[in-house]
Design a protein around this motif. Structure first.
Motif, PDB file in Angstrom:
ATOM      1  N   PRO A  45       0.815  -1.226   0.000  1.00  0.00           N
ATOM      2  CA  PRO A  45       0.000   0.000   0.000  1.00  0.00           C
ATOM      3  C   PRO A  45       0.845   1.271   0.000  1.00  0.00           C
ATOM      4  O   PRO A  45       1.785   1.393   0.777  1.00  0.00           O
ATOM      5  CB  PRO A  45      -0.811  -0.111   1.288  1.00  0.00           C
ATOM      6  N   LEU A  46       0.496   2.187  -0.886  1.00  0.00           N
ATOM      7  CA  LEU A  46       1.155   3.485  -0.956  1.00  0.00           C
ATOM      8  C   LEU A  46       0.208   4.608  -0.573  1.00  0.00           C
ATOM      9  O   LEU A  46       0.642   5.734  -0.359  1.00  0.00           O
ATOM     10  CB  LEU A  46       1.675   3.731  -2.384  1.00  0.00           C
ATOM     11  N   GLN A  47      -1.066   4.302  -0.508  1.00  0.00           N
ATOM     12  CA  GLN A  47      -2.091   5.285  -0.195  1.00  0.00           C
ATOM     13  C   GLN A  47      -3.250   4.551   0.456  1.00  0.00           C
ATOM     14  O   GLN A  47      -3.557   3.417   0.094  1.00  0.00           O
ATOM     15  CB  GLN A  47      -2.558   5.950  -1.491  1.00  0.00           C
ATOM     16  N   ALA A  48      -3.898   5.183   1.429  1.00  0.00           N
ATOM     17  CA  ALA A  48      -5.077   4.593   2.069  1.00  0.00           C
ATOM     18  C   ALA A  48      -6.188   5.632   2.081  1.00  0.00           C
ATOM     19  O   ALA A  48      -5.946   6.801   2.386  1.00  0.00           O
ATOM     20  CB  ALA A  48      -4.755   4.149   3.492  1.00  0.00           C
ATOM     21  N   ASN A  49      -7.392   5.211   1.712  1.00  0.00           N
ATOM     22  CA  ASN A  49      -8.538   6.114   1.645  1.00  0.00           C
ATOM     23  C   ASN A  49      -9.682   5.552   2.471  1.00  0.00           C
ATOM     24  O   ASN A  49      -9.824   4.340   2.594  1.00  0.00           O
ATOM     25  CB  ASN A  49      -9.029   6.274   0.200  1.00  0.00           C
ATOM     26  N   VAL A  50     -10.523   6.438   2.990  1.00  0.00           N
ATOM     27  CA  VAL A  50     -11.745   6.046   3.681  1.00  0.00           C
ATOM     28  C   VAL A  50     -12.884   6.806   3.031  1.00  0.00           C
ATOM     29  O   VAL A  50     -12.799   8.011   2.801  1.00  0.00           O
ATOM     30  CB  VAL A  50     -11.687   6.390   5.189  1.00  0.00           C
ATOM     31  N   SER A  51     -13.954   6.095   2.718  1.00  0.00           N
ATOM     32  CA  SER A  51     -15.130   6.699   2.104  1.00  0.00           C
ATOM     33  C   SER A  51     -16.334   6.415   2.989  1.00  0.00           C
ATOM     34  O   SER A  51     -16.520   5.290   3.442  1.00  0.00           O
ATOM     35  CB  SER A  51     -15.350   6.093   0.714  1.00  0.00           C
ATOM     36  N   THR A  75     -12.392  -3.045   2.072  1.00  0.00           N
ATOM     37  CA  THR A  75     -13.116  -3.677   3.171  1.00  0.00           C
ATOM     38  C   THR A  75     -14.108  -2.663   3.717  1.00  0.00           C
ATOM     39  O   THR A  75     -14.099  -1.504   3.309  1.00  0.00           O
ATOM     40  CB  THR A  75     -12.162  -4.204   4.264  1.00  0.00           C
ATOM     41  N   VAL A  76     -14.966  -3.099   4.613  1.00  0.00           N
ATOM     42  CA  VAL A  76     -16.025  -2.231   5.138  1.00  0.00           C
ATOM     43  C   VAL A  76     -15.879  -2.119   6.653  1.00  0.00           C
ATOM     44  O   VAL A  76     -15.756  -3.133   7.347  1.00  0.00           O
ATOM     45  CB  VAL A  76     -17.412  -2.800   4.769  1.00  0.00           C
ATOM     46  N   LEU A  77     -15.897  -0.892   7.142  1.00  0.00           N
ATOM     47  CA  LEU A  77     -15.765  -0.646   8.578  1.00  0.00           C
ATOM     48  C   LEU A  77     -17.109  -0.493   9.279  1.00  0.00           C
ATOM     49  O   LEU A  77     -17.235  -0.744  10.465  1.00  0.00           O
ATOM     50  CB  LEU A  77     -14.928   0.611   8.820  1.00  0.00           C
ATOM     51  N   ARG A  78     -18.133  -0.053   8.525  1.00  0.00           N
ATOM     52  CA  ARG A  78     -19.469   0.112   9.102  1.00  0.00           C
ATOM     53  C   ARG A  78     -20.503  -0.113   8.008  1.00  0.00           C
ATOM     54  O   ARG A  78     -20.348   0.374   6.887  1.00  0.00           O
ATOM     55  CB  ARG A  78     -19.616   1.520   9.672  1.00  0.00           C
ATOM     56  N   ALA A 101     -19.340  -8.880  -4.904  1.00  0.00           N
ATOM     57  CA  ALA A 101     -19.378  -9.520  -3.590  1.00  0.00           C
ATOM     58  C   ALA A 101     -19.968  -8.535  -2.596  1.00  0.00           C
ATOM     59  O   ALA A 101     -19.709  -7.330  -2.683  1.00  0.00           O
ATOM     60  CB  ALA A 101     -17.974  -9.927  -3.146  1.00  0.00           C
ATOM     61  N   VAL A 102     -20.748  -9.052  -1.685  1.00  0.00           N
ATOM     62  CA  VAL A 102     -21.243  -8.233  -0.577  1.00  0.00           C
ATOM     63  C   VAL A 102     -20.177  -8.258   0.506  1.00  0.00           C
ATOM     64  O   VAL A 102     -19.703  -9.328   0.902  1.00  0.00           O
ATOM     65  CB  VAL A 102     -22.588  -8.773  -0.035  1.00  0.00           C
ATOM     66  N   LEU A 103     -19.789  -7.073   0.950  1.00  0.00           N
ATOM     67  CA  LEU A 103     -18.837  -6.930   2.043  1.00  0.00           C
ATOM     68  C   LEU A 103     -19.583  -6.257   3.187  1.00  0.00           C
ATOM     69  O   LEU A 103     -20.244  -5.242   2.981  1.00  0.00           O
ATOM     70  CB  LEU A 103     -17.636  -6.083   1.625  1.00  0.00           C
ATOM     71  N   GLN A 104     -19.468  -6.826   4.362  1.00  0.00           N
ATOM     72  CA  GLN A 104     -20.205  -6.311   5.520  1.00  0.00           C
ATOM     73  C   GLN A 104     -19.241  -6.119   6.676  1.00  0.00           C
ATOM     74  O   GLN A 104     -18.365  -6.965   6.910  1.00  0.00           O
ATOM     75  CB  GLN A 104     -21.301  -7.300   5.895  1.00  0.00           C
ATOM     76  N   ALA A 105     -19.409  -5.039   7.396  1.00  0.00           N
ATOM     77  CA  ALA A 105     -18.561  -4.763   8.559  1.00  0.00           C
ATOM     78  C   ALA A 105     -18.556  -5.969   9.494  1.00  0.00           C
ATOM     79  O   ALA A 105     -19.602  -6.530   9.797  1.00  0.00           O
ATOM     80  CB  ALA A 105     -19.059  -3.526   9.293  1.00  0.00           C
ATOM     81  N   GLY A 106     -17.362  -6.380   9.880  1.00  0.00           N
ATOM     82  CA  GLY A 106     -17.234  -7.477  10.841  1.00  0.00           C
ATOM     83  C   GLY A 106     -17.245  -8.867  10.258  1.00  0.00           C
ATOM     84  O   GLY A 106     -17.053  -9.831  10.984  1.00  0.00           O
TER      85      GLY A 106
END
Length: 116
Positions: A45-51, A75-78, A101-106
């Motif tokens: 990783p050279l960059q990290a983003n949160v949306s 990945t999903v945080l919430r 794919a469905v990605l779900q927090a946790g």
């Protein structure tokens, strides 16, 4: 961690084990050496983003015009998302195809897309 290849060449759903107890949960969702072992791809990783998006929002197609491309690990945080990979790489064996794919927090899941 396990890696399930998607129908798009160079895309996987990564599944990490989630450990739960009375304090909450713990998961090792990324380990560079293990991702390389499972996919054959190096990811540094050279960059990290949160949306953060409101319910019902559709984000656009994200791709890179960089000569080497740009790998992604999503990945999903919430909440949860439907993550869709569309192959727009001219000359790719899966050009024009898509998978999701469905990605779900946790849930310990992430989608990995290699850099080319």
């Amino acid at each position: 961690m396990i890696a399930k290849p998607l129908s798009i060449h160079g895309a996987w759903v990564m599944q990490s084990q989630v450990f739960a107890d009375d304090r909450g949960t713990f998961s090792e969702w990324f380990k560079s050496s293990l991702l390389t072992e499972l996919t054959g791809e190096s990811f540094e990783p050279l960059q990290a983003n949160v949306s953060v998006s409101n319910a019902g929002v559709i984000r656009g197609i994200h791709y890179s015009l960089a000569p080497r491309g740009q790998a992604k690990l999503v990945t999903v945080l919430r909440g949860s998302i439907l993550d869709v990979a569309i192959d727009v790489r001219i000359g790719s064996p899966t050009y024009g195809k898509y998978d999701s794919a469905v990605l779900q927090a946790g849930d310990g899941r992430a989608m990995f897309l290699r850099h080319d």
